[in-house]
Write a protein that holds these residues in place. Structure first.
Motif, PDB file in Angstrom:
ATOM      1  N   UNK A   1       0.828  -1.207   0.000  1.00 32.49           N
ATOM      2  CA  UNK A   1       0.000   0.000   0.000  1.00 32.49           C
ATOM      3  C   UNK A   1       0.864   1.259   0.000  1.00 32.49           C
ATOM      4  N   UNK A   2       2.010   1.170   0.641  1.00 31.40           N
ATOM      5  CA  UNK A   2       2.910   2.327   0.735  1.00 31.40           C
ATOM      6  C   UNK A   2       3.469   2.706  -0.628  1.00 31.40           C
ATOM      7  N   UNK A   3       3.756   1.699  -1.457  1.00 27.56           N
ATOM      8  CA  UNK A   3       4.220   1.975  -2.812  1.00 27.56           C
ATOM      9  C   UNK A   3       5.686   2.317  -2.887  1.00 27.56           C
ATOM     10  N   UNK A   4       6.006   3.372  -3.603  1.00 27.83           N
ATOM     11  CA  UNK A   4       7.388   3.722  -3.935  1.00 27.83           C
ATOM     12  C   UNK A   4       8.339   3.764  -2.736  1.00 27.83           C
ATOM     13  N   UNK A   5       7.938   4.333  -1.570  1.00 21.32           N
ATOM     14  CA  UNK A   5       8.890   4.365  -0.446  1.00 21.32           C
ATOM     15  C   UNK A   5       9.376   2.992  -0.004  1.00 21.32           C
ATOM     16  N   UNK A   6       8.643   1.928  -0.355  1.00 22.63           N
ATOM     17  CA  UNK A   6       9.023   0.586   0.100  1.00 22.63           C
ATOM     18  C   UNK A   6       9.926  -0.138  -0.885  1.00 22.63           C
ATOM     19  N   UNK A   7      10.031   0.355  -2.121  1.00 26.45           N
ATOM     20  CA  UNK A   7      10.716  -0.401  -3.176  1.00 26.45           C
ATOM     21  C   UNK A   7      12.190  -0.614  -2.856  1.00 26.45           C
ATOM     22  N   UNK A   8      12.888   0.434  -2.431  1.00 28.38           N
ATOM     23  CA  UNK A   8      14.328   0.302  -2.159  1.00 28.38           C
ATOM     24  C   UNK A   8      14.589  -0.705  -1.039  1.00 28.38           C
ATOM     25  N   UNK A   9      13.763  -0.665   0.003  1.00 30.49           N
ATOM     26  CA  UNK A   9      13.961  -1.592   1.122  1.00 30.49           C
ATOM     27  C   UNK A   9      13.719  -3.027   0.689  1.00 30.49           C
ATOM     28  N   UNK A  10      12.711  -3.251  -0.137  1.00 32.11           N
ATOM     29  CA  UNK A  10      12.424  -4.594  -0.617  1.00 32.11           C
ATOM     30  C   UNK A  10      13.530  -5.097  -1.547  1.00 32.11           C
ATOM     31  N   UNK A  11      14.053  -4.218  -2.395  1.00 29.53           N
ATOM     32  CA  UNK A  11      15.151  -4.608  -3.281  1.00 29.53           C
ATOM     33  C   UNK A  11      16.393  -4.962  -2.478  1.00 29.53           C
ATOM     34  N   UNK A  12      16.642  -4.201  -1.413  1.00 31.12           N
ATOM     35  CA  UNK A  12      17.799  -4.499  -0.563  1.00 31.12           C
ATOM     36  C   UNK A  12      17.634  -5.865   0.099  1.00 31.12           C
ATOM     37  N   UNK A  13      16.401  -6.195   0.489  1.00 33.61           N
ATOM     38  CA  UNK A  13      16.135  -7.504   1.080  1.00 33.61           C
ATOM     39  C   UNK A  13      16.473  -8.615   0.079  1.00 33.61           C
ATOM     40  N   UNK A  14      16.093  -8.433  -1.185  1.00 26.50           N
ATOM     41  CA  UNK A  14      16.356  -9.450  -2.206  1.00 26.50           C
ATOM     42  C   UNK A  14      17.845  -9.600  -2.478  1.00 26.50           C
ATOM     43  N   UNK A  15      18.569  -8.503  -2.367  1.00 18.42           N
ATOM     44  CA  UNK A  15      20.006  -8.531  -2.684  1.00 18.42           C
ATOM     45  C   UNK A  15      20.848  -9.086  -1.545  1.00 18.42           C
ATOM     46  N   UNK A  16      20.397  -8.898  -0.314  1.00 17.45           N
ATOM     47  CA  UNK A  16      21.269  -9.194   0.826  1.00 17.45           C
ATOM     48  C   UNK A  16      20.930 -10.487   1.549  1.00 17.45           C
ATOM     49  N   UNK A  17      19.866 -11.168   1.155  1.00 16.95           N
ATOM     50  CA  UNK A  17      19.520 -12.431   1.811  1.00 16.95           C
ATOM     51  C   UNK A  17      19.657 -13.576   0.819  1.00 16.95           C
TER      52      UNK A  17
END
Length: 498
Positions: free
Chosen positions: A201-217
């Protein structure tokens, strides 16, 4: 005024709270009390005094105060009295009224009251407090430590509480990202679902955090949650380098033979691309490779992805998607048929393949093929309509019955004679089971200017059985008067059983 100040007050309240429209009755009650007060009579404060803390009276008054609208600010002492002295049900009703009429008071006057309701044991109290505080803060930080206070509600036992908490946290924007990512990474399944919903629901503000999760785990269930959340963001907010990161899940060697978990991750990655529209064009070939995956769920997901992408992208892959109509897995066949239905304007070359999965079964594949044929028979393209009608020739009568309205419309009104003839011959294939609408359109075409169509109509009536022929015997005998040789023989053959 007399009723409310007498022994009948309890009967009035009973009527209000047990009526079919209690909210309207509460507002009517307050409107009456307000009018009385303006006439120096029995008013709101008098009613509250006589109620002596009765929850029923307090709830009626708190809910009914909504009728005052902005005028509620003239009764703040009464509001404070309801908050301080009333039981929890009254405080909840009062909190709803303030939120509906004067939301600015949530922060300026009653912040502590709403924060107390946030810790309430009542799900109704948590819901109204979370909604009010989220709308009041909107990421401004005016409510101290609000993300931390709302975070525990993401794992509440009651779904409405979790949903409103997620929506409230989404209103806070970047300030809520850390607490939501913590819930996504470390929470139980319920907390992960709520956190994922809030981030989407938050949209754009969440994208960077989600991408970082995919890259670092390391690849695992967290990648499923991360991709699922990215796919749910509306409108689609991904650009580079985020799209490349998602595409990487579809490029490695595991596409040809994925493990169960990898296949699940790939399905979520495909779901992300399905929401990107034209932005997915550069990755179409990558998505296309998934149509050949050894994992059936990935093949089906790839077909469904193309169904949601623009026609300009998907049209280049329809032939490969049509090949999936012969897949051994019904879900894959259904996905392929549904995608061809989505692009029915281009599905003409694949009509024969679609006809092979079109049956009277109630499975999803047959239903998808049915939708495809309905769209194709209504297509503005002559080639598509003719291909659809031709492909249905010789089909299962039980299945064709689902398309009778479309076939009748084509046989009666199509601008092309060949298409009309094909539709009529499909209806003839229904035989004695043909419904009245099919018989009627064949009778109408006995008068057509085209000899070919008239002959097809005669043969259709004959195929539909003696009952259909007998019902239109007079029109058939009239044709014998001036019918050319081929048509005359067809009429004679049709009348012979009579």
């Amino acid at each position: 005024r007399f009723l409310l100040s007498s022994k009948l007050r309890e009967e009035v309240l009973l009527w209000v709270t047990h009526s079919e429209r209690p909210a309207d009755c509460c507002r009517a009650l307050v409107r009456a009390l307000w009018t009385c007060a303006n006439e120096e009579g029995y008013g709101l404060e008098d009613f509250l005094r006589d109620a002596q803390g009765d929850p029923c009276s307090g709830c009626c008054l708190a809910a009914g105060l909504q009728v005052l609208g902005p005028e509620l600010t003239g009764h703040l002492p009464l509001v404070r009295q309801l908050f301080d002295q009333g039981p929890e049900s009254v405080r909840i009703a009062m909190a709803r009224t303030i939120l509906a009429t004067c939301p600015e008071l949530v922060v300026t006057t009653y912040l502590e009251d709403y924060l107390q309701l946030l810790d309430s044991s009542s799900k109704e109290g948590k819901v109204v407090a979370a909604e009010a505080l989220g709308r009041a803060d909107k990421g401004s930080g005016v409510v101290p430590d609000l993300p931390t206070r709302l975070g525990p509600l993401l794992s509440d036992l009651h779904k409405p509480v979790r949903q409103v908490a997620a929506e409230a946290l989404a209103c806070l924007g970047e300030n809520a990202v850390p607490i939501l990512m913590e819930g996504l990474v470390d929470g139980d399944r319920i907390t992960q679902e709520s956190s994922s919903h809030a981030l989407s629901l938050m949209g754009a503000p969440a994208v960077d955090a989600l991408s970082e999760l995919l890259e670092t785990t390391e690849e695992g269930i967290l990648h499923v949650w991360g991709l699922r959340t990215l796919a749910a963001i509306q409108p689609a907010s991904l650009a580079e380098p985020h799209l490349s990161l998602v595409a990487a899940y579809l490029r490695d060697g595991s596409v040809s033979s994925p493990s169960t978990l990898t296949a699940k991750v790939q399905r979520e990655a495909l779901a992300v691309f399905s929401m990107q529209g034209q932005a997915a064009e550069d990755y179409a070939s990558t998505i296309g490779k998934c149509l050949e995956s050894s994992e059936w769920s990935v093949r089906a997901a790839a077909a469904r992805t193309f169904a949601k992408l623009p026609e300009a992208i998907s049209k280049h892959y329809l032939e490969r998607i049509a090949a999936l109509l012969s897949d051994m897995i019904p879900d894959v066949v259904e996905a392929a048929a549904a995608t061809l239905a989505a692009f029915s304007r281009l599905a003409g070359p694949h009509a024969v393949q679609l006809a092979q999965v079109f049956s009277d079964d109630d499975d999803k594949a047959s239903e998808a093929a049915r939708r495809a044929f309905k769209s194709m028979l209504r297509s503005p393209s002559f080639d598509v309509r003719e291909a659809a009608a031709s492909a249905l020739r010789g089909g299962q009568p039980e299945a064709i019955l689902h398309l009778v309205p479309e076939l009748v419309q084509v046989a009666r009104n199509d601008e092309d004679r060949h298409v009309r003839e094909e539709a009529l011959r499909v209806l003839a294939g229904l035989g004695p089971e043909a419904p009245k609408a099919a018989v009627d359109v064949a009778a109408v075409l006995l008068q057509d200017t085209s000899t070919i169509l008239r002959r097809a109509a005669v043969e259709a009536l004959a195929a539909m059985g003696p009952a259909a022929t007998a019902a239109h015997e007079e029109e058939l005998r009239q044709l014998l008067v001036s019918a050319p040789g081929g048509l005359r023989r067809a009429v004679e053959d049709a009348l012979r059983p009579l």
